[in-house]
Design a protein around this motif. Sequence first.
Motif, PDB file in Angstrom:
ATOM      1  N   ARG A  37      17.250   5.280  12.741  1.00 56.62           N
ATOM      2  CA  ARG A  37      16.356   5.793  13.726  1.00 56.62           C
ATOM      3  C   ARG A  37      16.617   7.151  14.073  1.00 56.62           C
ATOM      4  NH1 ARG A  37      16.289   1.763  18.825  1.00 56.62           N
ATOM      5  NH2 ARG A  37      16.176   3.803  19.398  1.00 56.62           N
ATOM      6  N   GLY A  38      16.457   7.856  13.157  1.00 56.69           N
ATOM      7  CA  GLY A  38      16.854   9.287  13.204  1.00 56.69           C
ATOM      8  C   GLY A  38      16.128  10.264  14.151  1.00 56.69           C
ATOM      9  N   LYS A  39      16.214  11.484  13.749  1.00 54.51           N
ATOM     10  CA  LYS A  39      15.413  12.386  14.447  1.00 54.51           C
ATOM     11  C   LYS A  39      14.126  12.296  14.366  1.00 54.51           C
ATOM     12  CE  LYS A  39      15.765  17.587  15.165  1.00 54.51           C
ATOM     13  NZ  LYS A  39      16.460  18.874  14.699  1.00 54.51           N
ATOM     14  N   ALA A  40      13.544  11.994  13.249  1.00 57.25           N
ATOM     15  CA  ALA A  40      11.944  11.799  13.141  1.00 57.25           C
ATOM     16  C   ALA A  40      11.519  10.510  13.999  1.00 57.25           C
ATOM     17  CB  ALA A  40      11.760  11.287  11.654  1.00 57.25           C
ATOM     18  N   ALA A  41      12.406   9.499  14.173  1.00 52.33           N
ATOM     19  CA  ALA A  41      11.691   8.613  15.122  1.00 52.33           C
ATOM     20  C   ALA A  41      11.726   8.781  16.528  1.00 52.33           C
ATOM     21  CB  ALA A  41      12.729   7.215  14.961  1.00 52.33           C
ATOM     22  N   ARG A  42      12.501   9.746  16.860  1.00 54.58           N
ATOM     23  CA  ARG A  42      12.479  10.137  18.279  1.00 54.58           C
ATOM     24  C   ARG A  42      11.533  11.108  18.729  1.00 54.58           C
ATOM     25  NH1 ARG A  42      18.414   9.623  18.084  1.00 54.58           N
ATOM     26  NH2 ARG A  42      18.324  11.773  17.255  1.00 54.58           N
ATOM     27  N   SER A  43      10.961  12.101  17.596  1.00 55.08           N
ATOM     28  CA  SER A  43      10.576  13.209  18.019  1.00 55.08           C
ATOM     29  C   SER A  43       8.969  12.708  18.549  1.00 55.08           C
ATOM     30  CB  SER A  43      10.053  14.164  16.477  1.00 55.08           C
ATOM     31  OG  SER A  43       9.196  13.249  15.821  1.00 55.08           O
ATOM     32  N   ALA A  44       8.300  13.737  19.085  1.00 57.59           N
ATOM     33  CA  ALA A  44       6.870  13.476  19.870  1.00 57.59           C
ATOM     34  C   ALA A  44       5.730  13.619  18.645  1.00 57.59           C
ATOM     35  CB  ALA A  44       6.524  14.405  20.891  1.00 57.59           C
ATOM     36  N   PRO A  45       4.817  12.742  18.680  1.00 58.37           N
ATOM     37  CA  PRO A  45       3.907  12.972  17.926  1.00 58.37           C
ATOM     38  C   PRO A  45       3.156  14.384  17.803  1.00 58.37           C
ATOM     39  CG  PRO A  45       2.995  11.673  19.811  1.00 58.37           C
ATOM     40  CD  PRO A  45       4.314  11.886  19.953  1.00 58.37           C
ATOM     41  N   ALA A  46       2.590  14.852  16.630  1.00 57.59           N
ATOM     42  CA  ALA A  46       2.002  16.145  16.483  1.00 57.59           C
ATOM     43  C   ALA A  46       0.908  16.275  17.255  1.00 57.59           C
ATOM     44  CB  ALA A  46       2.003  16.323  14.933  1.00 57.59           C
ATOM     45  N   PRO A  47       0.569  17.299  17.833  1.00 59.55           N
ATOM     46  CA  PRO A  47      -0.665  17.617  18.666  1.00 59.55           C
ATOM     47  C   PRO A  47      -1.749  17.633  17.711  1.00 59.55           C
ATOM     48  CG  PRO A  47       0.703  19.602  18.640  1.00 59.55           C
ATOM     49  CD  PRO A  47       1.547  18.493  17.973  1.00 59.55           C
ATOM     50  N   ALA A  48      -2.841  17.176  18.128  1.00 59.52           N
ATOM     51  CA  ALA A  48      -4.002  17.552  17.346  1.00 59.52           C
ATOM     52  C   ALA A  48      -4.673  18.879  17.135  1.00 59.52           C
ATOM     53  CB  ALA A  48      -5.143  16.773  18.131  1.00 59.52           C
ATOM     54  N   ALA A  49      -5.325  18.962  15.879  1.00 59.25           N
ATOM     55  CA  ALA A  49      -5.569  20.359  15.534  1.00 59.25           C
ATOM     56  C   ALA A  49      -6.503  20.845  16.663  1.00 59.25           C
ATOM     57  CB  ALA A  49      -6.191  20.368  14.215  1.00 59.25           C
ATOM     58  N   PRO A  50      -6.441  22.163  16.894  1.00 61.74           N
ATOM     59  CA  PRO A  50      -7.497  22.777  17.962  1.00 61.74           C
ATOM     60  C   PRO A  50      -8.902  22.605  17.043  1.00 61.74           C
ATOM     61  CG  PRO A  50      -6.249  24.527  16.925  1.00 61.74           C
ATOM     62  CD  PRO A  50      -5.557  23.216  16.355  1.00 61.74           C
ATOM     63  N   GLU A  51      -9.784  22.409  17.852  1.00 54.91           N
ATOM     64  CA  GLU A  51     -11.273  22.379  17.633  1.00 54.91           C
ATOM     65  C   GLU A  51     -11.981  23.896  17.684  1.00 54.91           C
ATOM     66  OE1 GLU A  51     -15.068  19.343  18.115  1.00 54.91           O
ATOM     67  OE2 GLU A  51     -13.228  18.837  18.993  1.00 54.91           O
ATOM     68  N   SER A  52     -12.654  24.038  17.064  1.00 52.69           N
ATOM     69  CA  SER A  52     -13.623  25.283  17.215  1.00 52.69           C
ATOM     70  C   SER A  52     -14.751  25.048  18.425  1.00 52.69           C
ATOM     71  CB  SER A  52     -14.438  25.878  16.016  1.00 52.69           C
ATOM     72  OG  SER A  52     -15.205  24.664  15.441  1.00 52.69           O
TER      73      SER A  52
END
Length: 89
Positions: A37-52
Motif C-alpha cells: 500500500r505505497g504512495k500510489a494507493a494513497r494518492s487522489a484520483p486523477a482529475p477528469a480531462a477538461p472539456e471544450s
Amino acid sequence: MGKLLFWIVLIIAVLFVARIAARMAAARQAGEPAQGRGKAARSAPAPAAPESMVRCAHCGIHLPRSEAVLVNGMTWCSTEHSTLGPARK
C-alpha cells in the motif's frame, strides 16, 4: 533535561508504532494486504480531462460540448434555440 528528552522520544516512538499497528489492523479488516500500500494507493484520483466549451448561436452562453445541441453545423444550448435560429445583431 536528559530524562525529559528521553520520555519525549519514547512517547513519539510508541505513538508511531501504534499508528502502524492501527493501519495494519484496518487493512486486515478491509481484506487488503498490509504491504504493497505505497504512495500510489494513497494518492487522489486523477482529475477528469477538461472539456471544450462552445457558444450557443442564439443566446451566446457558453456550455460544455457534451451538453450542446448540434444542428446544421451550429451549436445551441437547447432545441428551442435551434428552432429560433441565430441571434440578430
